[in-house]
Design a protein around this motif. Sequence first.
Motif, PDB file in Angstrom:
ATOM      1  N   ASP A 117      63.331  12.269  70.769  1.00 35.03           N
ATOM      2  CA  ASP A 117      62.077  13.071  70.705  1.00 35.03           C
ATOM      3  C   ASP A 117      62.007  14.215  70.609  1.00 35.03           C
ATOM      4  OD1 ASP A 117      62.373  12.872  73.220  1.00 35.03           O
ATOM      5  OD2 ASP A 117      60.302  12.167  73.570  1.00 35.03           O
ATOM      6  N   GLU A 121      61.522  17.369  67.644  1.00 32.66           N
ATOM      7  CA  GLU A 121      60.738  18.303  67.715  1.00 32.66           C
ATOM      8  C   GLU A 121      61.341  19.782  67.517  1.00 32.66           C
ATOM      9  OE1 GLU A 121      58.589  20.495  71.898  1.00 32.66           O
ATOM     10  OE2 GLU A 121      58.838  18.232  71.674  1.00 32.66           O
ATOM     11  N   GLU A 147      59.925   7.287  63.229  1.00 36.43           N
ATOM     12  CA  GLU A 147      58.412   7.685  63.364  1.00 36.43           C
ATOM     13  C   GLU A 147      58.015   8.951  63.533  1.00 36.43           C
ATOM     14  OE1 GLU A 147      57.333   5.779  67.248  1.00 36.43           O
ATOM     15  OE2 GLU A 147      57.580   3.749  66.353  1.00 36.43           O
ATOM     16  N   LYS A 148      58.821  10.047  63.996  1.00 35.67           N
ATOM     17  CA  LYS A 148      58.994  11.183  63.780  1.00 35.67           C
ATOM     18  C   LYS A 148      59.002  11.848  62.552  1.00 35.67           C
ATOM     19  CE  LYS A 148      58.358  12.203  68.265  1.00 35.67           C
ATOM     20  NZ  LYS A 148      57.046  12.422  68.929  1.00 35.67           N
ATOM     21  N   GLU A 151      55.801  11.258  60.538  1.00 38.12           N
ATOM     22  CA  GLU A 151      54.957  12.149  60.910  1.00 38.12           C
ATOM     23  C   GLU A 151      55.006  13.497  60.310  1.00 38.12           C
ATOM     24  OE1 GLU A 151      54.924  12.636  65.325  1.00 38.12           O
ATOM     25  OE2 GLU A 151      54.307  10.482  65.580  1.00 38.12           O
ATOM     26  N   GLN A 152      56.135  13.762  60.094  1.00 38.57           N
ATOM     27  CA  GLN A 152      56.437  14.996  59.238  1.00 38.57           C
ATOM     28  C   GLN A 152      56.340  15.000  57.806  1.00 38.57           C
ATOM     29  OE1 GLN A 152      56.936  18.120  60.579  1.00 38.57           O
ATOM     30  NE2 GLN A 152      56.449  17.339  62.505  1.00 38.57           N
ATOM     31  N   GLN A 153      56.250  13.606  57.356  1.00 39.43           N
ATOM     32  CA  GLN A 153      56.101  13.514  55.872  1.00 39.43           C
ATOM     33  C   GLN A 153      57.284  13.831  55.221  1.00 39.43           C
ATOM     34  OE1 GLN A 153      51.894  15.118  54.930  1.00 39.43           O
ATOM     35  NE2 GLN A 153      51.046  13.103  55.578  1.00 39.43           N
TER      36      GLN A 153
END
Length: 252
Positions: A117, A121, A147-148, A151-153
Motif C-alpha cells: 500500500d 501511494e 486494488e490500488k 482506484e487510480q484508473q
Amino acid sequence: MKPLAGKTILVTRGASQARPFVDRINKEGGRALRTPLLHFQLNDSKENQEILKKLHNYAWVFITSSNGVKFFFELVNKVGVRIPDTLRFAIIGEKTARTLNTYGLNADFMPSSFQADTMAEEFFREESVSGRILYVRGSRSRDVLPEKFAEQQVFFQAITVYDTLLLKEHQKKLRQLINDHEIDALTFTSPSTVQAYFAIMRGMPDTGRDLPCFCIGPTTASQAEYFGFRNVLLPEHYTMEDMVEKMVQFFS
C-alpha cells in the motif's frame, strides 16, 4: 553464554533462501530447525507466454519479491523475449532489488517501506504514469496493488509467474515438534508461510499460538495476529538479519 543458547527456532523458509538465516541463528547459539513449508513452481501457461510476447506494450513492471523477479526472468528467457530498453521496474525491498541486479537491471522505483500500500501511494505521488503496468505476482499474492491500480484508473495486467504449493514432506515432523513442545520460537517471512503453518496444524489441540512469533514485516505480522498468535514480534528493519537481532533482544 550466547544469547540464543538452548533455544530451538523453527525456520519455515525454503532451503535455498534460508541458509544465511540459519547460520546467523546458529552463530548466536541457537538451534535452527529448517522446516520449509512451501514450494515454488514456474507457471508456464500459454496466457503468460502471450503476455510476455507483448512486453513492449508496457511502461512499468511491478515486482514485490525475489521469487517474483526470479520466475519472471525464467519465464522471459523461456519465451525468448527481450526486455525493452524503455521498460522500468518498480520493486519492493533491497533483496528484491539485488535479485534484479543479477539480471543486469536496476530498480527505477522503490518505496520507503516494504509494504504494497505504501508502494502504491508513493508511486502515484512521485511518478507520472503514461503507459501500462505489468504486475508480476505469485499465486498466493494479496490483491493490494491491483486494488490500488483500479482506484487510480490505470491500465494494468497481472501475470502469475509462479505457483505457491504446500510442502507435505515436513508436516508430520512439524506437528510432532509442536505437540512435544520442542520449539521455543517460530519465524515467518511471508503471509503465505503463516497460512501454510496453520494449514498443517489444523486439528491439533496445541497449534503453538503461545510461542513467540518473529515476523519479517508488518504484512506477515498482521497475518500472524489474524491467526491468533499472542506474541508477535517485529524487527525495526524488515530483514532477516534484524529478525535475529530481535530474537537476541527477546531471549536476553
